[in-house]
Structure formats: C-alpha cells, structure tokens
Design a protein around this motif. Structure first.
Motif, PDB file in Angstrom:
ATOM      1  N   LYS A  34      25.083 -23.733  35.291  1.00 39.06           N
ATOM      2  CA  LYS A  34      25.820 -23.684  34.032  1.00 39.06           C
ATOM      3  C   LYS A  34      26.416 -22.305  33.807  1.00 39.06           C
ATOM      4  O   LYS A  34      25.814 -21.286  34.149  1.00 39.06           O
ATOM      5  CB  LYS A  34      24.905 -24.044  32.859  1.00 39.06           C
ATOM      6  CG  LYS A  34      24.702 -25.527  32.673  1.00 39.06           C
ATOM      7  CD  LYS A  34      24.017 -25.849  31.366  1.00 39.06           C
ATOM      8  CE  LYS A  34      22.588 -25.380  31.324  1.00 39.06           C
ATOM      9  NZ  LYS A  34      21.901 -25.876  30.103  1.00 39.06           N
ATOM     10  N   SER A  56      26.106 -19.496  28.306  1.00 41.17           N
ATOM     11  CA  SER A  56      26.422 -20.131  27.020  1.00 41.17           C
ATOM     12  C   SER A  56      26.860 -19.085  26.014  1.00 41.17           C
ATOM     13  O   SER A  56      26.124 -18.143  25.717  1.00 41.17           O
ATOM     14  CB  SER A  56      25.200 -20.885  26.487  1.00 41.17           C
ATOM     15  OG  SER A  56      24.847 -21.927  27.364  1.00 41.17           O
ATOM     16  N   GLU A  65      29.645 -21.927  21.698  1.00 47.48           N
ATOM     17  CA  GLU A  65      29.715 -23.147  22.487  1.00 47.48           C
ATOM     18  C   GLU A  65      28.895 -24.235  21.815  1.00 47.48           C
ATOM     19  O   GLU A  65      27.719 -24.034  21.503  1.00 47.48           O
ATOM     20  CB  GLU A  65      29.202 -22.885  23.909  1.00 47.48           C
ATOM     21  CG  GLU A  65      29.465 -24.042  24.848  1.00 47.48           C
ATOM     22  CD  GLU A  65      29.102 -23.682  26.283  1.00 47.48           C
ATOM     23  OE1 GLU A  65      29.517 -24.430  27.184  1.00 47.48           O
ATOM     24  OE2 GLU A  65      28.408 -22.677  26.492  1.00 47.48           O
ATOM     25  N   SER A  66      29.513 -25.369  21.573  1.00 45.82           N
ATOM     26  CA  SER A  66      28.836 -26.449  20.868  1.00 45.82           C
ATOM     27  C   SER A  66      27.922 -27.215  21.804  1.00 45.82           C
ATOM     28  O   SER A  66      28.034 -27.155  23.033  1.00 45.82           O
ATOM     29  CB  SER A  66      29.869 -27.413  20.278  1.00 45.82           C
ATOM     30  OG  SER A  66      30.525 -28.127  21.313  1.00 45.82           O
ATOM     31  N   LYS A  84      27.957 -30.337  22.218  1.00 51.05           N
ATOM     32  CA  LYS A  84      28.779 -31.316  22.910  1.00 51.05           C
ATOM     33  C   LYS A  84      29.407 -30.706  24.160  1.00 51.05           C
ATOM     34  O   LYS A  84      29.484 -31.349  25.213  1.00 51.05           O
ATOM     35  CB  LYS A  84      29.864 -31.843  21.961  1.00 51.05           C
ATOM     36  CG  LYS A  84      30.699 -32.976  22.548  1.00 51.05           C
ATOM     37  CD  LYS A  84      31.675 -33.508  21.519  1.00 51.05           C
ATOM     38  CE  LYS A  84      32.495 -34.663  22.088  1.00 51.05           C
ATOM     39  NZ  LYS A  84      33.459 -35.200  21.090  1.00 51.05           N
ATOM     40  N   GLN A  85      29.858 -29.459  24.050  1.00 52.77           N
ATOM     41  CA  GLN A  85      30.449 -28.789  25.203  1.00 52.77           C
ATOM     42  C   GLN A  85      29.408 -28.549  26.291  1.00 52.77           C
ATOM     43  O   GLN A  85      29.676 -28.727  27.483  1.00 52.77           O
ATOM     44  CB  GLN A  85      31.073 -27.460  24.765  1.00 52.77           C
ATOM     45  CG  GLN A  85      32.339 -27.611  23.939  1.00 52.77           C
ATOM     46  CD  GLN A  85      32.815 -26.273  23.384  1.00 52.77           C
ATOM     47  OE1 GLN A  85      32.040 -25.525  22.787  1.00 52.77           O
ATOM     48  NE2 GLN A  85      34.089 -25.971  23.584  1.00 52.77           N
ATOM     49  N   SER A 110      28.606 -31.834  27.998  1.00 51.67           N
ATOM     50  CA  SER A 110      29.715 -32.241  28.852  1.00 51.67           C
ATOM     51  C   SER A 110      29.684 -31.477  30.173  1.00 51.67           C
ATOM     52  O   SER A 110      29.896 -32.051  31.253  1.00 51.67           O
ATOM     53  CB  SER A 110      31.047 -32.000  28.126  1.00 51.67           C
ATOM     54  OG  SER A 110      32.128 -32.330  28.962  1.00 51.67           O
ATOM     55  N   GLU A 111      29.405 -30.187  30.098  1.00 55.83           N
ATOM     56  CA  GLU A 111      29.311 -29.373  31.310  1.00 55.83           C
ATOM     57  C   GLU A 111      28.129 -29.831  32.161  1.00 55.83           C
ATOM     58  O   GLU A 111      28.245 -29.940  33.390  1.00 55.83           O
ATOM     59  CB  GLU A 111      29.154 -27.897  30.943  1.00 55.83           C
ATOM     60  CG  GLU A 111      29.059 -26.979  32.168  1.00 55.83           C
ATOM     61  CD  GLU A 111      28.873 -25.515  31.805  1.00 55.83           C
ATOM     62  OE1 GLU A 111      28.824 -24.690  32.732  1.00 55.83           O
ATOM     63  OE2 GLU A 111      28.756 -25.199  30.602  1.00 55.83           O
ATOM     64  N   SER A 147      21.074 -31.759  24.875  1.00 56.54           N
ATOM     65  CA  SER A 147      21.450 -31.418  26.243  1.00 56.54           C
ATOM     66  C   SER A 147      20.661 -32.272  27.221  1.00 56.54           C
ATOM     67  O   SER A 147      19.597 -32.812  26.892  1.00 56.54           O
ATOM     68  CB  SER A 147      21.191 -29.928  26.526  1.00 56.54           C
ATOM     69  OG  SER A 147      19.796 -29.671  26.585  1.00 56.54           O
TER      70      SER A 147
END
Length: 208
Positions: A32, A35, A39-40, A42-43, A46-47, A99
């Motif tokens: 990853k 962060s 950064e939400s 959701k983001q 998604s990552e 997450s």
C-alpha cells in the motif's frame, strides 16, 4: 496476551490456519502507498482490493467457481455454501470493515480465540466486479438453542465486558467483539461454537 496477539496480527507468530491470512495481510501492508491524513476509508479499501486482485493474479489465488447449488444462506456481509458434511464455504466482501486488513485481522482473532471454528482463507472470488474472500470453516449443527447468558458468562471469563445487547469490549486488550446473537453462536452438546465473529481492533490494542 496483548503482545502475543500483536505478534499474530503482524505475522511474527502463528495461529491455526493463519498462514494465508497473514501472507495477504503482509502483502497489503508492504504494497500500500503511505496513507495520507486525507485519504478516505473508501480510497484505502479500493487500493487494497486492487492489491488483492494483483496478488491473486500473480499467485493463482483466485477461486474460479462456486457451486451455487450448495447455497445455504446469506446475510448482509456474506454468502454461505455447504462444502461437505464437515465444512462450509463462506464468501465475504468485508462490508462490515473499513479495510480488507481489518477483515483479515478479524479472521486471525477468531482463529486465536475460537480454534474449533477457525477460518481457513482458501482464495478470493470475483463476481459482478465485487471481490469476495473465500474462507472454509467447520460445519456446526446445533442441537439446542443458544442461551445468550452463557455467551456472556464465557466472554466475561475471558476479559470481555458486555457493552450493549450482544456487543462486547476487552478494555485490557483494546478489542471489540460484536453481533454475538444466537445465530452467530451455536450450541452443540452443551458447548458454544462461535461461527460468525466481528472483531475490531482499537488504537489501544497497538499500545504497549
């Protein structure tokens, strides 16, 4: 105990059926991007989903087919299929978690506290652009209704405090355990079997 659990979450110590779960968790942590404070969730998720797909492509960790005729039940977070008379397959899209890493932590905690119903992560499955973790778990058939007071007594003896309804918190460890109603905890021959756990780690968990 906290140090031991921290080592399991970080992959330094082993737990039943933990290898594949820890491997994916480690891959997410290492891959990853850092962060940012803005950064939400959701983001981040998604990552993580993109990284899981990448891992599955590289390591052949995709489940390519599910026997839909073996479908048993479904809830908000997962679909359940009968694998055989001893095991079930569960597809979970981690909707209850901010997450994927949080979801994987839940699996590790479940396997530590409840090894009789430990989850084994056998791969990931994608359908209609939704990625699901595919876990295998012992099939438990209850022979009596679960008395929630018995669940409370058991968890209290393990350091968990009942916060409301069927939700619990371990203040010493910084662990939340929720949704322990009588469909998620089954009774067979007088023993409790936790088949659907929802563990969350708080910031206190990571404090020494």
């Amino acid at each position: 105990m906290k140090n031991g659990l921290q080592n399991i979450i970080s992959g330094k110590s082993q737990v039943r059926h933990g290898n594949s779960i820890q491997t994916i968790s480690s891959y997410l942590r290492k891959s990853k991007s850092p962060s940012g404070t803005f950064e939400s969730g959701k983001q981040i998720k998604s990552e993580e989903t993109a990284l899981i797909k990448q891992f599955c492509d590289r390591n052949g960790f995709w489940i390519t087919g599910i026997n839909i005729n073996a479908f048993i039940s479904s809830g908000a977070e997962q679909k359940v299929y009968l694998q055989n008379k001893h095991k079930v397959i569960k597809l979970n899209d981690s909707i209850y978690y901010e997450s994927w890493e949080d979801y994987l932590n839940n699996l590790l905690l479940n396997n530590f506290y409840f090894p009789d119903t430990a989850y084994q992560l056998i791969g990931f499955y994608e359908q209609n652009e939704i990625v699901y973790a595919v876990v295998e778990q012992r099939f438990v058939k209850s022979d009596s209704d679960t008395e929630l007071e018995n669940v409370k007594v058991f968890l209290t003896s393990n350091g968990f405090v009942n916060t409301r309804n069927n939700d619990y918190f371990n203040p010493e460890l910084g662990i939340i355990l929720e949704d322990l109603h009588d469909e998620n905890v089954l009774t067979f021959q007088g023993a409790l079997f936790f088949i659907d756990t929802v563990f969350y780690l708080t910031e206190d968990f990571y404090k020494i």
